[in-house]
Scaffold this active site. Structure first.
Site, mmCIF file in Angstrom:
data_model
loop_
_atom_site.group_PDB
_atom_site.id
_atom_site.type_symbol
_atom_site.label_atom_id
_atom_site.label_comp_id
_atom_site.label_asym_id
_atom_site.label_seq_id
_atom_site.Cartn_x
_atom_site.Cartn_y
_atom_site.Cartn_z
ATOM 1 N N ALA A 106 -2.169 5.089 51.268
ATOM 2 C CA ALA A 106 -1.446 4.817 52.511
ATOM 3 C C ALA A 106 -2.406 5.029 53.678
ATOM 4 C CB ALA A 106 -0.235 5.742 52.655
ATOM 5 N N LYS A 107 -1.997 4.616 54.853
ATOM 6 C CA LYS A 107 -2.775 4.878 56.070
ATOM 7 C C LYS A 107 -1.853 4.710 57.258
ATOM 8 C CE LYS A 107 -7.075 6.107 56.855
ATOM 9 N NZ LYS A 107 -7.889 6.960 55.964
#
Length: 419
Positions: A106-107
């Site tokens: 994720a980011k």
């Protein structure tokens, strides 16, 4: 510093496509893995110190969660965009799989220059952004961490915000926190330590003596400065570093501890002076002849335009996505040994995993234990990538992607498609 004309997500997808082709991956599976699973875009108001209301935009992207909860940093930078966040989330998936920790990628990011905010404005922005994306995050589903423009204090505010919503303290909802509120010893230095470990292992493979090796490092934030310090402790000679103020070059070697102390006091190297230093631009710095080059800044720094002028034996990617696919081909033809980002800078997420585990069980390890565990994981991961690389006669990046993509693909296949 980055080439704004290049789309990071297109680069990430192309890297995946090349690995998928090499692995002869099923086309249905390719369609699943080459796009993010979930994306959240938010626009939120923040009251500034002068009483005005400003609206900021931010994102949280989850690429894949087949191997475990999503994991990835939060970036505060004026050039953040959705495609950059998508690319970073995808790279996190491969990075976690490569070092074999039970996370997906994720980011997150907010379009903001944090240096232009006061401490109180930064806190209000962080708490509001945390609230906006709280529908996605949680110790069991998505665990953010620091990235460019964020630090331990920002993570502490984030954790406190989520904890206030829950009505009890949730230390495992975030990593990269200060030790005083459940952070892990060794986390701050982890990414740079990991970069230096794989640089040492790669040098050993190449028959390059790490003692006395000349090192050039682009970027002097957390990753770059720690890498410089660690490499110097190993006996290497750091001859050039750079940050937003430009590059600092001395063929006889730089005083890294002095430069780190200067940045802590002045927030950058702007104004730093020492005998024998030549000023160079960030682009010129990349082309300095050296044994080891470590780009530790932003993506798209080495492209087809400058790859032919890179003069190092070993390139270790401390940053995410600093080399474009076109540049990769040129560097491979030149015989430059590249340790890819998904391996080289995986020390940070590895110790973040240790912090998460410690937070869940409320039992903490010593810094020596943390560093020893990190050392073993980084060494083993380097060896597994090198073995794949030599077996298939490909680049280290392709070898790393083949290891990582195969692990995620296998997990996705075993779990199946719901419903």
């Amino acid at each position: 510093m980055a080439d704004s004309h290049r789309n990071a997500f297109e680069n990430a997808q192309r890297q995946f496509d090349l690995a998928a082709e090499k692995l002869n991956l099923d086309h249905s599976l390719r369609r699943v893995l080459r796009v993010p699973q979930r994306e959240l875009s938010v626009n939120f108001p923040v009251k500034m110190d002068n009483g005005e209301i400003q609206v900021f935009s931010g994102y949280r992207v989850q690429h894949n969660v087949s191997r475990g909860p999503a994991k990835g940093g939060i970036r505060y930078h004026h050039a953040v965009d959705i495609d950059e966040v998508r690319a970073l989330a995808m790279w996190m998936t491969w990075k976690c799989a490569l070092v074999n920790i039970p996370y997906g990628g994720a980011k997150g990011g907010v379009i903001v220059d944090p240096t232009k905010l006061s401490q109180s404005e930064l806190e209000r922005l962080t708490r509001r952004f945390a609230t906006e994306i709280s529908i996605l995050v949680g110790a069991e589903k998505d665990i953010p961490a620091p990235d460019v423009g964020t630090n331990g204090q920002v993570m502490a505010w984030f954790m406190d915000t989520i904890s206030m919503h829950r009505g009890y303290t949730v230390p495992a909802v975030i990593t990269g926190k200060p030790v005083e509120v459940g952070g892990s010893l060794g986390r701050v230095e982890a990414t740079g330590r990991g970069v230096s470990i794989v640089a040492r292992e790669a040098a050993k493979h190449l028959g390059l003596r790490i003692e006395g090796a000349t090192v050039v490092i682009q970027g002097f934030g957390n990753v770059g400065s720690v890498t410089a310090d660690m490499m110097q402790r190993m006996g290497s000679k750091v001859i050039a570093v750079s940050d937003v103020s430009g590059g600092y070059y001395n063929r006889r070697g730089l005083n890294i501890p002095e430069m780190i102390a200067y940045t802590k006091q002045h927030r950058s190297l702007e104004g730093y002076q020492a005998e024998g230093i030549e000023r160079v631009s960030n682009s010129e710095l990349l082309e300095i002849e050296c044994d080891i080059l470590a780009p530790c800044a932003l993506e798209n720094q080495i492209t087809e335009e400058n790859a032919g002028r890179i003069r190092c034996k070993l390139l270790v990617e401390g940053a995410n996505g600093p080399t474009t696919p076109e540049a990769d081909d040129i560097l491979f033809e030149k015989g430059i040994f590249v340790v890819p980002d998904i391996l080289a800078n995986a020390g940070g997420v590895t110790v973040s995993y240790f912090e998460w585990v410690q937070g869940l069980q409320e039992f903490f390890w010593t810094e020596e234990e943390i560093n020893n565990k990190l050392e073993r994981i980084m060494q083993h991961s380097f060896e597994s990538v090198l073995a794949q690389t030599l077996k298939h006669k490909v680049s280290m990046r392709m070898g790393g992607y083949m290891v990582a993509v195969a692990r995620v693909a296998e997990a996705t296949q075993i779990r199946g498609i719901y419903p």
